[in-house]
Design an enzyme around this catalytic site. Structure first.
Site, PDB file in Angstrom:
ATOM      1  N   HIS A   1     109.014  -4.462  36.610  1.00 15.04           N
ATOM      2  CA  HIS A   1     108.039  -4.436  35.514  1.00 15.04           C
ATOM      3  C   HIS A   1     107.265  -3.108  35.530  1.00 15.04           C
ATOM      4  O   HIS A   1     106.976  -2.531  34.482  1.00 15.04           O
ATOM      5  CB  HIS A   1     107.049  -5.592  35.651  1.00 15.04           C
ATOM      6  CG  HIS A   1     107.557  -6.902  35.109  1.00 15.04           C
ATOM      7  ND1 HIS A   1     108.069  -7.038  33.846  1.00 15.04           N
ATOM      8  CD2 HIS A   1     107.616  -8.141  35.668  1.00 15.04           C
ATOM      9  CE1 HIS A   1     108.428  -8.291  33.627  1.00 15.04           C
ATOM     10  NE2 HIS A   1     108.180  -8.989  34.727  1.00 15.04           N
TER      11      HIS A   1
ATOM     12  N   HIS B   1     111.438  -7.934  41.400  1.00 24.50           N
ATOM     13  CA  HIS B   1     111.227  -8.255  39.984  1.00 24.50           C
ATOM     14  C   HIS B   1     109.921  -7.619  39.492  1.00 24.50           C
ATOM     15  O   HIS B   1     109.883  -6.986  38.429  1.00 24.50           O
ATOM     16  CB  HIS B   1     111.190  -9.782  39.814  1.00 24.50           C
ATOM     17  CG  HIS B   1     110.762 -10.242  38.455  1.00 24.50           C
ATOM     18  ND1 HIS B   1     111.656 -10.685  37.498  1.00 24.50           N
ATOM     19  CD2 HIS B   1     109.531 -10.339  37.891  1.00 24.50           C
ATOM     20  CE1 HIS B   1     110.993 -11.027  36.406  1.00 24.50           C
ATOM     21  NE2 HIS B   1     109.701 -10.836  36.616  1.00 24.50           N
ATOM     22  N   GLU B   2     108.868  -7.768  40.270  1.00 22.58           N
ATOM     23  CA  GLU B   2     107.576  -7.211  39.858  1.00 22.58           C
ATOM     24  C   GLU B   2     107.604  -5.681  39.853  1.00 22.58           C
ATOM     25  O   GLU B   2     107.010  -5.042  38.979  1.00 22.58           O
ATOM     26  CB  GLU B   2     106.461  -7.728  40.778  1.00 22.58           C
ATOM     27  CG  GLU B   2     106.294  -9.240  40.781  1.00 22.58           C
ATOM     28  CD  GLU B   2     106.046  -9.817  39.385  1.00 22.58           C
ATOM     29  OE1 GLU B   2     105.559  -9.080  38.503  1.00 22.58           O
ATOM     30  OE2 GLU B   2     106.358 -11.001  39.183  1.00 22.58           O
TER      31      GLU B   2
ATOM     32  N   GLU C   1     111.449  -9.886  30.702  1.00 24.37           N
ATOM     33  CA  GLU C   1     111.636 -10.688  31.917  1.00 24.37           C
ATOM     34  C   GLU C   1     113.098 -10.651  32.365  1.00 24.37           C
ATOM     35  O   GLU C   1     113.389 -10.532  33.556  1.00 24.37           O
ATOM     36  CB  GLU C   1     111.200 -12.140  31.667  1.00 24.37           C
ATOM     37  CG  GLU C   1     109.699 -12.316  31.495  1.00 24.37           C
ATOM     38  CD  GLU C   1     108.911 -11.887  32.708  1.00 24.37           C
ATOM     39  OE1 GLU C   1     109.387 -12.104  33.835  1.00 24.37           O
ATOM     40  OE2 GLU C   1     107.810 -11.315  32.530  1.00 24.37           O
TER      41      GLU C   1
END
Length: 305
Positions: free
Chosen positions: A147, A143-144, A220
């Site tokens: 980003h 997930h990071e 997100e």
């Protein structure tokens, strides 16, 4: 990013919503500039001040975030498992490996920061490392990484640019310093124009606040989808999110740790508190909505082709 698997389908609705939000934000900012120009406000100085503030924020955000969290960059020898996971996920995502940092706190969370793919850092807390299993940790790291791939730090900084100008105008009114007149002098309604500019700035700031928060929530969702794409296991991220929020809401985290993380809550994979109460004003979607979308992706994967 690596070649997409056959099960993966773009979320057209999410893409359209993200595009519409950015379009509305652009229209709002354009109208704001036109109104300032029409009322004769010398806003060039404010643009320069906002550019300097956001430029500093963009270029030093990684150092500011790491410093505020008392994070420490770690070597592969100090955190071999964490480095190995990020090594593998970065290779899968065709992304330069970011720096790795650890925050010594009981709060389970993680965040990515940095102005570009080559200047990115992923920080995880010891609370996260202690509570998640390897699969869940892998999903959070993916997930990071998403980003970073999506350049969310740059996107959000640009999105906030004229909102910062509106904020400066609102505050300058209170200081009584910024309005230098223009097409009208004080004897010819200059005071009324002054109040009008202030009211317009408040409206722009309020609307941009909501739009920027909306855009943040969509980023997100996109990062959650990226995690599912990289790992192929959306259920692991759903499990990790539930475990993180359950721990945060349990009241077992010391207030000192919560206060320390407050400044970077918007960067974290889960905000610190109250995300489901007023989702419209939250930087993150509610846990319920995130899990629902991850389950939808899981069904896409399992559907016969």
């Amino acid at each position: 990013m690596a070649k997409r698997p056959t099960w993966y389908k773009p979320d057209v609705q999410l893409s359209l919503r993200m595009f519409t939000t950015m379009l509305l934000l652009g229209a709002l900012y354009t109208a704001f500039i036109v109104v300032l120009w029409y009322l004769g406000v010398n806003f060039i100085l404010l643009l320069v001040i906002a550019a300097v503030i956001l430029g500093v924020q963009l270029f030093f955000t990684d150092k500011i975030a790491l410093f505020s969290m008392n994070a420490r960059e770690v070597t592969p020898e100090e955190a071999p498992q964490l480095h190995a996971l990020i090594d593998r996920l970065s290779a899968q995502a065709n992304l330069p490996k970011p720096k790795v940092a650890i925050v010594n706190t009981n709060l389970p969370n993680a965040f990515a920061t940095g102005r570009s793919k080559k200047h990115a850092v992923i920080a995880v807390t010891t609370g996260l490392l202690d509570r998640l299993n390897t699969q869940e940790l892998e999903a959070v790291l993916a997930h990071e990484l998403t980003h970073i791939i999506n350049r969310d730090m740059v996107v959000m900084t640009i999105a906030m640019f004229l909102s910062m100008v509106a904020s400066l105008i609102v505050n300058s009114f209170l200081w009584g310093a910024f309005y230098g007149g223009g097409r009208r002098d004080d004897r010819d309604g200059g005071g009324n124009a002054f109040v009008l500019v202030w009211l317009v700035a408040i409206v722009v700031y309020a609307l941009s606040f909501v739009l920027i928060r909306t855009l943040s929530r969509y980023r997100e969702y996109a990062a959650d989808r990226g995690s599912a794409l990289i790992t192929g296991e959306p259920g692991n991220l759903a499990s990790a999110l539930m475990r993180i929020e359950g721990t945060i809401e349990s009241g077992r985290i010391p207030d000192r740790d919560l206060r320390q993380a407050q400044g970077v809550s918007a960067l974290m994979i889960m905000p610190l508190r109250g995300q489901s109460v007023m989702e419209l004003f939250s930087t993150h979607p509610s846990l319920e909505h995130r899990v629902e979308r991850l389950q939808r992706i899981q069904k896409q994967m399992e559907a016969p082709r």
